[in-house]
Design an enzyme around this catalytic site. Structure first.
Site, short mmCIF file in Angstrom:
data_model
loop_
_atom_site.label_atom_id
_atom_site.label_comp_id
_atom_site.label_asym_id
_atom_site.label_seq_id
_atom_site.Cartn_x
_atom_site.Cartn_y
_atom_site.Cartn_z
CE1 TYR A 184 -66.47 34.38 -3.92
CE2 TYR A 184 -66.99 35.16 -1.70
CZ TYR A 184 -67.34 34.99 -3.03
OH TYR A 184 -68.57 35.43 -3.47
CG ASP A 234 -71.21 43.22 5.79
OD1 ASP A 234 -71.40 41.99 5.89
OD2 ASP A 234 -71.63 43.87 4.82
CB THR A 235 -66.11 40.38 5.48
OG1 THR A 235 -65.64 40.64 6.80
CG2 THR A 235 -64.92 40.01 4.60
CG ASN A 270 -76.69 34.39 15.72
OD1 ASN A 270 -76.95 34.61 16.91
ND2 ASN A 270 -77.47 34.82 14.73
CG ASN A 271 -68.79 32.48 13.78
OD1 ASN A 271 -68.25 31.80 14.66
ND2 ASN A 271 -68.39 32.48 12.52
CE LYS A 283 -59.26 33.59 6.48
NZ LYS A 283 -60.58 33.02 6.35
CG HIS A 306 -60.35 40.06 5.47
ND1 HIS A 306 -59.54 39.04 5.04
CD2 HIS A 306 -61.56 39.50 5.70
CE1 HIS A 306 -60.25 37.92 4.98
NE2 HIS A 306 -61.48 38.17 5.39
NE ARG A 307 -63.40 36.99 9.99
CZ ARG A 307 -63.82 36.85 8.73
NH1 ARG A 307 -64.70 37.65 8.23
NH2 ARG A 307 -63.35 35.89 7.97
CG ASN A 330 -65.88 28.81 16.17
OD1 ASN A 330 -65.66 28.26 17.25
ND2 ASN A 330 -66.38 28.16 15.13
#
Ligand code: IMP
Length: 192
Positions: free
Chosen positions: A150, A68-69, A8-9, A171, A176-177, A11
């Site tokens: 975090y 998932d992170t 639902n994000n 970033k 990771h993403r 961005n």
């Protein structure tokens, strides 16, 4: 090709759409009329990503991917991991999560950690996983105000800034993403 990103994000959706060729149209959960909360009940990142992607494919019939992170801290044997979002308890808050993390590793010498993202793609009745890892250190106190989660206490390897002190472009290029998304995009853009 039309593909659902189980998020639902908007961005996140926009970021991935901009990296994909014009041949692939991304749809959000809202676009397909999915308003139900998909419970993340698995005990691994892989399990949760698969659960979300499978839910959409099974209930809505779309090819789909989901992510998932988790933050995996070495001296905490991989915690908070799959429970990163709710580590500090309910109601969820980044501040409580950070507070608990800093308390748990207060006495630990080893502050190494990694963010890990798993993306599961369901495409033409097959399933594929893409992994992105960003290694770094947990800082002793918060630094910076950008980003989320975090970010103020995570310093990626090779940098003297926390994620919360970096621009989003900086970033995303090492995160990771970002890495998992690049792998997914490369795969999708190479499909005939
Ligand atoms: P999600 O799977 O992307 O929803 O991430 C689960 C949780 O991991 C979030 O609620 C955050 O606490 C944490 N997290 C994920 N990605 C990041 C990041 O890039 N920076 C900081 N925290 C993150």
């Amino acid at each position: 090709m039309r593909l659902v990103f189980a998020t639902n994000n908007l961005n996140k959706l926009k970021e991935v759409q901009e990296m994909l060729s014009d041949q692939i149209e991304l749809l959000s959960l809202k676009d397909i009329g999915c308003s139900e909360e998909i419970e993340e009940t698995a005990t691994t990142l892989e399990g949760n990503a698969k659960l979300k992607a499978d839910y959409i494919t099974e209930h809505y019939g779309y090819d789909c991917f989901a992510d998932d992170t988790g933050l995996e801290v070495d001296s905490l044997l991989g915690a908070p991991g799959v429970y990163s979002a709710r580590y500090g308890g309910e109601p969820r808050s980044a501040d409580k999560n950070i507070e608990k993390l800093l308390t748990e590793i207060e006495d630990k010498e080893d502050r190494s950690a990694q963010f890990r993202t798993i993306i599961t793609l369901n495409l033409d009745d097959k399933s594929y996983d893409f992994e992105g890892i960003c290694k770094g250190l947990i800082l002793k106190k918060r630094s910076g105000s950008k980003g989320f989660g975090y970010d103020p206490v995570f310093q990626p390897e090779g940098y003297s800034l926390s994620f919360a002190e970096m621009s989003s472009d900086e970033k995303n290029s090492i995160s990771h993403r970002g890495i998992a998304i690049q792998k997914l995009v490369q795969f999708l853009n190479n499909i005939d």
